[in-house]
Design a protein around this motif. Structure first.
Motif, PDB file in Angstrom:
ATOM      1  N   SER A 121       5.384  32.651   4.902  1.00 59.03           N
ATOM      2  CA  SER A 121       4.032  32.489   4.377  1.00 59.03           C
ATOM      3  C   SER A 121       3.953  33.052   2.959  1.00 59.03           C
ATOM      4  CB  SER A 121       3.025  33.203   5.285  1.00 59.03           C
ATOM      5  OG  SER A 121       1.774  33.311   4.658  1.00 59.03           O
ATOM      6  N   CYS A 122       4.500  34.237   2.771  1.00 58.70           N
ATOM      7  CA  CYS A 122       4.514  34.866   1.456  1.00 58.70           C
ATOM      8  C   CYS A 122       5.215  33.967   0.440  1.00 58.70           C
ATOM      9  CB  CYS A 122       5.205  36.229   1.555  1.00 58.70           C
ATOM     10  SG  CYS A 122       5.309  37.117  -0.005  1.00 58.70           S
ATOM     11  N   GLN A 123       6.372  33.460   0.822  1.00 57.07           N
ATOM     12  CA  GLN A 123       7.132  32.579  -0.071  1.00 57.07           C
ATOM     13  C   GLN A 123       6.370  31.293  -0.365  1.00 57.07           C
ATOM     14  OE1 GLN A 123      10.792  32.273   2.111  1.00 57.07           O
ATOM     15  NE2 GLN A 123      11.508  34.267   1.421  1.00 57.07           N
ATOM     16  N   ASP A 124       5.653  30.762   0.627  1.00 55.83           N
ATOM     17  CA  ASP A 124       4.858  29.547   0.412  1.00 55.83           C
ATOM     18  C   ASP A 124       3.677  29.812  -0.522  1.00 55.83           C
ATOM     19  OD1 ASP A 124       6.557  28.137   2.041  1.00 55.83           O
ATOM     20  OD2 ASP A 124       5.098  27.811   3.653  1.00 55.83           O
ATOM     21  N   PHE A 125       3.024  30.951  -0.359  1.00 54.72           N
ATOM     22  CA  PHE A 125       1.934  31.276  -1.281  1.00 54.72           C
ATOM     23  C   PHE A 125       2.449  31.255  -2.717  1.00 54.72           C
ATOM     24  CE2 PHE A 125      -0.729  33.340   2.131  1.00 54.72           C
ATOM     25  CZ  PHE A 125      -1.917  32.690   1.834  1.00 54.72           C
ATOM     26  N   ILE A 126       3.611  31.840  -2.916  1.00 53.15           N
ATOM     27  CA  ILE A 126       4.157  31.926  -4.273  1.00 53.15           C
ATOM     28  C   ILE A 126       4.772  30.606  -4.710  1.00 53.15           C
ATOM     29  CG2 ILE A 126       5.918  33.031  -5.707  1.00 53.15           C
ATOM     30  CD1 ILE A 126       5.424  35.584  -3.945  1.00 53.15           C
ATOM     31  N   GLY A 127       5.666  30.046  -3.878  1.00 53.42           N
ATOM     32  CA  GLY A 127       6.408  28.852  -4.273  1.00 53.42           C
ATOM     33  C   GLY A 127       5.596  27.577  -4.320  1.00 53.42           C
ATOM     34  N   LYS A 128       4.662  27.413  -3.394  1.00 53.20           N
ATOM     35  CA  LYS A 128       3.891  26.169  -3.328  1.00 53.20           C
ATOM     36  C   LYS A 128       2.546  26.254  -4.034  1.00 53.20           C
ATOM     37  CE  LYS A 128       6.067  24.631   0.938  1.00 53.20           C
ATOM     38  NZ  LYS A 128       5.886  24.289   2.348  1.00 53.20           N
ATOM     39  N   ARG A 129       2.034  27.472  -4.197  1.00 54.90           N
ATOM     40  CA  ARG A 129       0.709  27.618  -4.803  1.00 54.90           C
ATOM     41  C   ARG A 129       0.686  28.518  -6.032  1.00 54.90           C
ATOM     42  NH1 ARG A 129      -3.613  27.922   0.127  1.00 54.90           N
ATOM     43  NH2 ARG A 129      -3.037  25.952   1.065  1.00 54.90           N
ATOM     44  N   SER A 130       1.812  29.120  -6.339  1.00 53.76           N
ATOM     45  CA  SER A 130       1.868  30.105  -7.426  1.00 53.76           C
ATOM     46  C   SER A 130       0.788  31.168  -7.242  1.00 53.76           C
ATOM     47  CB  SER A 130       1.715  29.432  -8.796  1.00 53.76           C
ATOM     48  OG  SER A 130       2.770  28.537  -9.018  1.00 53.76           O
ATOM     49  N   ASP A 131       0.572  31.548  -6.000  1.00 52.24           N
ATOM     50  CA  ASP A 131      -0.499  32.484  -5.657  1.00 52.24           C
ATOM     51  C   ASP A 131       0.101  33.822  -5.246  1.00 52.24           C
ATOM     52  OD1 ASP A 131      -2.673  33.874  -4.662  1.00 52.24           O
ATOM     53  OD2 ASP A 131      -3.534  32.130  -3.646  1.00 52.24           O
ATOM     54  N   HIS A 132       0.347  34.646  -6.242  1.00 56.66           N
ATOM     55  CA  HIS A 132       0.921  35.962  -5.990  1.00 56.66           C
ATOM     56  C   HIS A 132      -0.100  36.912  -5.370  1.00 56.66           C
ATOM     57  CE1 HIS A 132       4.808  35.437  -8.126  1.00 56.66           C
ATOM     58  NE2 HIS A 132       4.127  34.432  -8.660  1.00 56.66           N
ATOM     59  N   PHE A 133      -1.381  36.654  -5.626  1.00 59.52           N
ATOM     60  CA  PHE A 133      -2.433  37.518  -5.087  1.00 59.52           C
ATOM     61  C   PHE A 133      -2.475  37.439  -3.565  1.00 59.52           C
ATOM     62  CE2 PHE A 133      -6.781  38.420  -3.760  1.00 59.52           C
ATOM     63  CZ  PHE A 133      -6.944  39.689  -4.289  1.00 59.52           C
ATOM     64  N   PHE A 134      -2.683  36.240  -3.022  1.00 63.00           N
ATOM     65  CA  PHE A 134      -2.787  36.105  -1.567  1.00 63.00           C
ATOM     66  C   PHE A 134      -1.438  36.273  -0.873  1.00 63.00           C
ATOM     67  CE2 PHE A 134      -6.983  34.383  -2.502  1.00 63.00           C
ATOM     68  CZ  PHE A 134      -7.723  35.030  -1.536  1.00 63.00           C
ATOM     69  N   ALA A 135      -0.350  36.165  -1.605  1.00 61.17           N
ATOM     70  CA  ALA A 135       0.972  36.416  -1.030  1.00 61.17           C
ATOM     71  C   ALA A 135       1.093  37.864  -0.566  1.00 61.17           C
ATOM     72  CB  ALA A 135       2.062  36.101  -2.048  1.00 61.17           C
ATOM     73  N   ARG A 136       0.247  38.720  -1.093  1.00 62.29           N
ATOM     74  CA  ARG A 136       0.259  40.125  -0.673  1.00 62.29           C
ATOM     75  C   ARG A 136      -0.171  40.299   0.777  1.00 62.29           C
ATOM     76  NH1 ARG A 136      -3.329  42.881  -5.107  1.00 62.29           N
ATOM     77  NH2 ARG A 136      -3.074  44.686  -3.735  1.00 62.29           N
ATOM     78  N   LEU A 137      -0.982  39.387   1.305  1.00 64.56           N
ATOM     79  CA  LEU A 137      -1.430  39.516   2.702  1.00 64.56           C
ATOM     80  C   LEU A 137      -0.255  39.492   3.681  1.00 64.56           C
ATOM     81  CD1 LEU A 137      -4.634  37.298   2.657  1.00 64.56           C
ATOM     82  CD2 LEU A 137      -4.560  39.763   3.087  1.00 64.56           C
ATOM     83  N   PRO A 138       0.548  38.425   3.693  1.00 61.68           N
ATOM     84  CA  PRO A 138       1.663  38.423   4.647  1.00 61.68           C
ATOM     85  C   PRO A 138       2.725  39.468   4.307  1.00 61.68           C
ATOM     86  CG  PRO A 138       1.738  36.472   3.259  1.00 61.68           C
ATOM     87  CD  PRO A 138       0.437  37.150   2.975  1.00 61.68           C
ATOM     88  N   LEU A 139       2.890  39.763   3.036  1.00 60.69           N
ATOM     89  CA  LEU A 139       3.859  40.777   2.649  1.00 60.69           C
ATOM     90  C   LEU A 139       3.456  42.139   3.214  1.00 60.69           C
ATOM     91  CD1 LEU A 139       6.423  41.501   1.103  1.00 60.69           C
ATOM     92  CD2 LEU A 139       4.993  41.821  -0.940  1.00 60.69           C
ATOM     93  N   ARG A 140       2.195  42.468   3.077  1.00 66.96           N
ATOM     94  CA  ARG A 140       1.668  43.734   3.603  1.00 66.96           C
ATOM     95  C   ARG A 140       1.850  43.787   5.116  1.00 66.96           C
ATOM     96  NH1 ARG A 140      -4.647  45.061   3.081  1.00 66.96           N
ATOM     97  NH2 ARG A 140      -4.678  43.280   4.468  1.00 66.96           N
ATOM     98  N   ALA A 141       1.561  42.675   5.794  1.00 65.88           N
ATOM     99  CA  ALA A 141       1.712  42.634   7.258  1.00 65.88           C
ATOM    100  C   ALA A 141       3.170  42.775   7.662  1.00 65.88           C
ATOM    101  CB  ALA A 141       1.119  41.342   7.799  1.00 65.88           C
ATOM    102  N   ALA A 142       4.049  42.107   6.946  1.00 64.83           N
ATOM    103  CA  ALA A 142       5.473  42.170   7.271  1.00 64.83           C
ATOM    104  C   ALA A 142       6.032  43.573   7.077  1.00 64.83           C
ATOM    105  CB  ALA A 142       6.262  41.168   6.415  1.00 64.83           C
ATOM    106  N   GLN A 143       5.424  44.317   6.187  1.00 63.94           N
ATOM    107  CA  GLN A 143       5.860  45.687   5.938  1.00 63.94           C
ATOM    108  C   GLN A 143       5.270  46.683   6.924  1.00 63.94           C
ATOM    109  OE1 GLN A 143       4.777  45.983   1.784  1.00 63.94           O
ATOM    110  NE2 GLN A 143       6.793  45.297   1.126  1.00 63.94           N
ATOM    111  N   GLY A 144       4.513  46.149   7.898  1.00 71.81           N
ATOM    112  CA  GLY A 144       4.039  47.015   8.961  1.00 71.81           C
ATOM    113  C   GLY A 144       2.557  47.261   9.055  1.00 71.81           C
ATOM    114  N   SER A 145       1.785  46.732   8.145  1.00 71.34           N
ATOM    115  CA  SER A 145       0.331  46.938   8.181  1.00 71.34           C
ATOM    116  C   SER A 145      -0.348  45.683   8.701  1.00 71.34           C
ATOM    117  CB  SER A 145      -0.202  47.265   6.786  1.00 71.34           C
ATOM    118  OG  SER A 145       0.402  48.413   6.289  1.00 71.34           O
ATOM    119  N   PHE A 146      -0.048  45.305   9.953  1.00 71.40           N
ATOM    120  CA  PHE A 146      -0.604  44.067  10.502  1.00 71.40           C
ATOM    121  C   PHE A 146      -2.118  44.070  10.426  1.00 71.40           C
ATOM    122  CE2 PHE A 146       3.598  43.791  12.290  1.00 71.40           C
ATOM    123  CZ  PHE A 146       3.885  42.445  12.156  1.00 71.40           C
ATOM    124  N   CYS A 147      -2.650  42.871  10.058  1.00 67.02           N
ATOM    125  CA  CYS A 147      -4.074  42.610   9.869  1.00 67.02           C
ATOM    126  C   CYS A 147      -4.537  43.289   8.630  1.00 67.02           C
ATOM    127  CB  CYS A 147      -4.927  43.023  11.047  1.00 67.02           C
ATOM    128  SG  CYS A 147      -4.490  42.168  12.569  1.00 67.02           S
TER     129      CYS A 147
END
Length: 147
Positions: A121-147
């Motif tokens: 999801s993070c990669q798609d936000f960045i690669g398909k939408r150039s959206d680094h802002f919303f890419a932080r959501l799945p990145l944050r969750a993957a790092q352990g802060s789910f939701c």
């Protein structure tokens, strides 16, 4: 103020409300409410629907404020259920949808606790939408802060 200026101001406030999702619930809600007031003045039904059924429940869910929150948007229904801890119900809702957007992948990754899907999801936000802002959501969750 002219119609076009009000419309831009409403959209500006709607976007500004989303810009606070990593920082402050009150600021996020303040700007969303400003957008809603303007959309009501304009009788902009589409913007009102976006605010009420997508953005409002989204922001509430991001901050964990989901008691009494409902929506007609199935993706945001799933998001709310995830925050409530009802992952099984969230997965059932999401399984009825085609998981083809970064946001839906994010929600499905949350519901399944699938870090690979969250990173996709993070990669798609960045690669398909150039959206680094919303890419932080799945990145944050993957790092352990789910939701």
């Amino acid at each position: 103020m002219r119609f076009g200026q009000l419309s831009k101001r409403s959209t500006y406030n709607e976007n500004l409300s989303l810009s606070y999702i990593f920082e402050d619930f009150s600021s996020s809600m303040y700007h969303l409410n400003e957008a809603k007031v303007i959309a009501e003045k304009l009788d902009d039904k589409q913007l009102l629907a976006d605010i009420e059924w997508r953005n409002y429940p989204f922001i509430c869910a991001v901050f964990g404020h989901v008691n009494g929150i409902s929506t007609e948007d199935p993706a945001e229904q799933a998001h709310i259920e995830i925050v409530k801890g009802n992952d099984h119900l969230a997965r059932a809702i999401l399984n009825e949808m085609t998981i083809n957007t970064p946001l839906l992948k994010y929600y499905y990754g949350l519901a399944t606790r699938d870090k690979d899907l969250l990173m996709e999801s993070c990669q798609d936000f960045i690669g398909k939408r150039s959206d680094h802002f919303f890419a932080r959501l799945p990145l944050r969750a993957a790092q352990g802060s789910f939701c």
